[in-house]
Design an enzyme around this catalytic site. Structure first.
Site, PDB file in Angstrom:
ATOM      1  N   GLU A   1       0.826  -1.208   0.000  1.00  0.00           N
ATOM      2  CA  GLU A   1       0.000   0.000   0.000  1.00  0.00           C
ATOM      3  C   GLU A   1       0.863   1.263   0.000  1.00  0.00           C
ATOM      4  O   GLU A   1       0.575   2.222  -0.689  1.00  0.00           O
ATOM      5  CB  GLU A   1      -0.960   0.021   1.197  1.00  0.00           C
ATOM      6  CG  GLU A   1      -2.117  -0.970   1.093  1.00  0.00           C
ATOM      7  CD  GLU A   1      -2.994  -0.745  -0.138  1.00  0.00           C
ATOM      8  OE1 GLU A   1      -3.048   0.403  -0.630  1.00  0.00           O
ATOM      9  OE2 GLU A   1      -3.605  -1.717  -0.618  1.00  0.00           O
TER      10      GLU A   1
ATOM     11  N   CYS B   1     -19.070  -3.192 -16.698  1.00  0.00           N
ATOM     12  CA  CYS B   1     -19.156  -2.964 -15.255  1.00  0.00           C
ATOM     13  C   CYS B   1     -20.162  -3.900 -14.592  1.00  0.00           C
ATOM     14  O   CYS B   1     -21.319  -3.982 -15.001  1.00  0.00           O
ATOM     15  CB  CYS B   1     -19.529  -1.522 -14.970  1.00  0.00           C
ATOM     16  SG  CYS B   1     -19.654  -1.181 -13.207  1.00  0.00           S
TER      17      CYS B   1
ATOM     18  N   CYS C   1     -25.518   1.847 -10.546  1.00  0.00           N
ATOM     19  CA  CYS C   1     -24.786   3.092 -10.768  1.00  0.00           C
ATOM     20  C   CYS C   1     -25.734   4.194 -11.250  1.00  0.00           C
ATOM     21  O   CYS C   1     -26.250   4.153 -12.357  1.00  0.00           O
ATOM     22  CB  CYS C   1     -23.670   2.885 -11.792  1.00  0.00           C
ATOM     23  SG  CYS C   1     -22.712   4.379 -12.084  1.00  0.00           S
TER      24      CYS C   1
END
Ligand SMILES: [Zn+2]
Length: 453
Positions: free
Chosen positions: A50, A232, A238
């Site tokens: 990270e 997607c 969405c």
């Protein structure tokens, strides 16, 4: 029901669809590749990856991550390393990364701090936590150097299976599109709201995979430009995508009741981009639209110099202000015209202006120059011409059209843009008139001027 939040049903579909997609489509990355390793090592790997990913692209990180892990496979070995060796490895990342050029500017601004913090984390964990990576979110944030809410969320969810949210650039983009969050990201209320959405959606059964699937979606499908909406997995949840398909006009984007602080404002809409690409709202100022206008200044000698000005109509950007005659033109149109064509165009347009029916014949117009003015939304280029109106061609003064002398122009309600325009043209008009009045030709004017010296 606030449309900017997910309903309980939407959350469960969202989790299911995204995880199913992630299980099939996730990229093979070395820090994701473990089986039956103890959580302590997983936490360390997540922390290293990270921190590396915060400044560098995935492709570059992979190599350095592998080198790093060979040298310091666990917290203990890192704690015992020399700082020099650690910084040397980190320097390789920086120099090899896409930030190569900006590296020179950031050298003193903490790029190495991440490596130093990693080293400090390892020492702290060895000295104060007996070599066991602390698994409490608050402890990570409060005690581990360089670990904030995002990194702690990633480590605690991925390594310790805790349902803590993460919010990085990728997650912000995915969530703000899914819930149409178009408010300014610099506002604390916006990021607070996005954190609360991330908290709502994180899957309690597989928090680590879920958080990674959000980031993965943002990195590979829900990209800043040209998002692959057709691929997607959460297209049906969405809002931005639904809205893009359904709305008649892009101006219908403010769908909540008035004063919703999260909706994108119609004034932010850029018709060159798809609606989905508008989320999250661009941090930078909206780019000014470029426009070009021709200005024609008509002057007369009475014998004082006077200029024809008209009052802008209400619908105009500068309504109520006095202005010279203005004809707007598009960039394309402009490029297609040579000087002579421009002049013809201006004359034709002026004669067609509804308010200018009393205008005298104009045929001899001259170029004075150009200037530019930045309005809040428009970057405007003015190309300025002038022409002389014979005294006997009397214009009828009206409330919307009048002759102004030089002083009146400078002191009346005219815009800054028109003042700039006037200041470009005035010296040339004066040159022309003093020349015309006294000496007849430019040559004489210069002779006279030179004789004075
Ligand atoms: Zn709203």
């Amino acid at each position: 029901m606030n449309r900017h939040r997910f309903s309980t049903e939407e959350i469960s579909i969202f989790r299911r669809s995204l995880l199913a997609w992630y299980d099939i489509h996730k990229r093979k990355l070395p820090w994701r590749d473990w089986h039956d390793i103890d959580t302590n090592i997983v936490a360390y790997r997540v922390l290293v990856s990270e921190l590396m990913l915060q400044q560098t692209q995935v492709a570059t990180v992979i190599r350095y991550y592998e080198t790093w892990m060979k040298q310091w496979p666990n917290i203990k070995s890192l704690a015992e390393a020399s700082e020099d060796d650690i910084l040397k490895c980190w320097a390789g990342i920086i120099i090899d990364s896409i930030f190569y050029w900006s590296y020179f500017f950031h050298l003193g601004l903490g790029y190495y701090n991440r490596a130093r913090n990693l080293y400090k984390c390892a020492q702290l964990i060895i000295n104060e936590y007996n070599g066991e990576f602390p698994n409490e979110l608050e402890t990570m944030i409060n005690r581990l150097p360089g670990v904030g809410r995002y990194t702690a969320g990633a480590v605690s969810s991925i390594a310790f299976n805790q349902a803590n949210p993460i919010l990085d650039g990728n997650v912000i983009r995915v969530l703000s599109r899914m819930r149409c969050i178009g408010s300014d990201l610099k506002k604390k209320s916006t990021t607070d709201f996005l954190w609360s959405l991330a908290t709502d959606v994180v899957c309690p059964e597989r928090p680590g995979d879920f958080n990674q699937s959000l980031m993965e979606l943002g990195a590979t499908v829900c990209t800043p430009q040209k998002p692959k909406c057709n691929e997607c997995p959460v297209q049906n949840q969405c809002l931005a995508y639904q809205q893009q398909k359904e709305i008649e006009s892009i101006l219908d984007i403010e769908q909540c009741s008035a004063n919703c602080s999260f909706c994108l404002k119609s004034s932010d809409v850029d018709t060159n981009r798809s609606l989905v690409e508008h989320y999250p709202r661009k941090k930078s100022k909206t780019k000014q639209r470029e426009e070009t206008s021709f200005i024609l200044i008509i002057y007369r000698l009475t014998p004082k110099l006077e200029f024809l000005m008209i009052k802008q109509k209400q619908s105009n950007l500068l309504s109520g202000l006095w202005s010279f005659l203005e004809i707007s033109s598009s960039k394309n149109h402009l490029d297609q015209m040579n000087e002579q064509k421009r002049k013809t165009y201006i004359i034709e347009e002026i004669q067609q202006m509804p308010t200018i029916d009393t205008i005298p014949s104009i045929n001899n117009i001259k170029l004075a120059g150009q200037c530019r003015h930045l309005f809040s939304h428009i970057d405007k280029q003015y190309i300025i011409y002038y022409t002389h109106c014979e005294q006997n061609d009397v214009l009828i003064p009206s409330t919307s059209m009048q002759w102004f002398n030089e002083e009146q122009v400078q002191t009346s309600a005219i815009s800054t843009a028109m003042k700039k325009v006037f200041n470009v043209a005035l010296p040339q008009i004066k040159l022309k008139t003093s020349n015309g009045k006294k000496n007849g030709t430019i040559d004489n004017y210069f002779k006279k001027k030179n004789s004075k010296v």
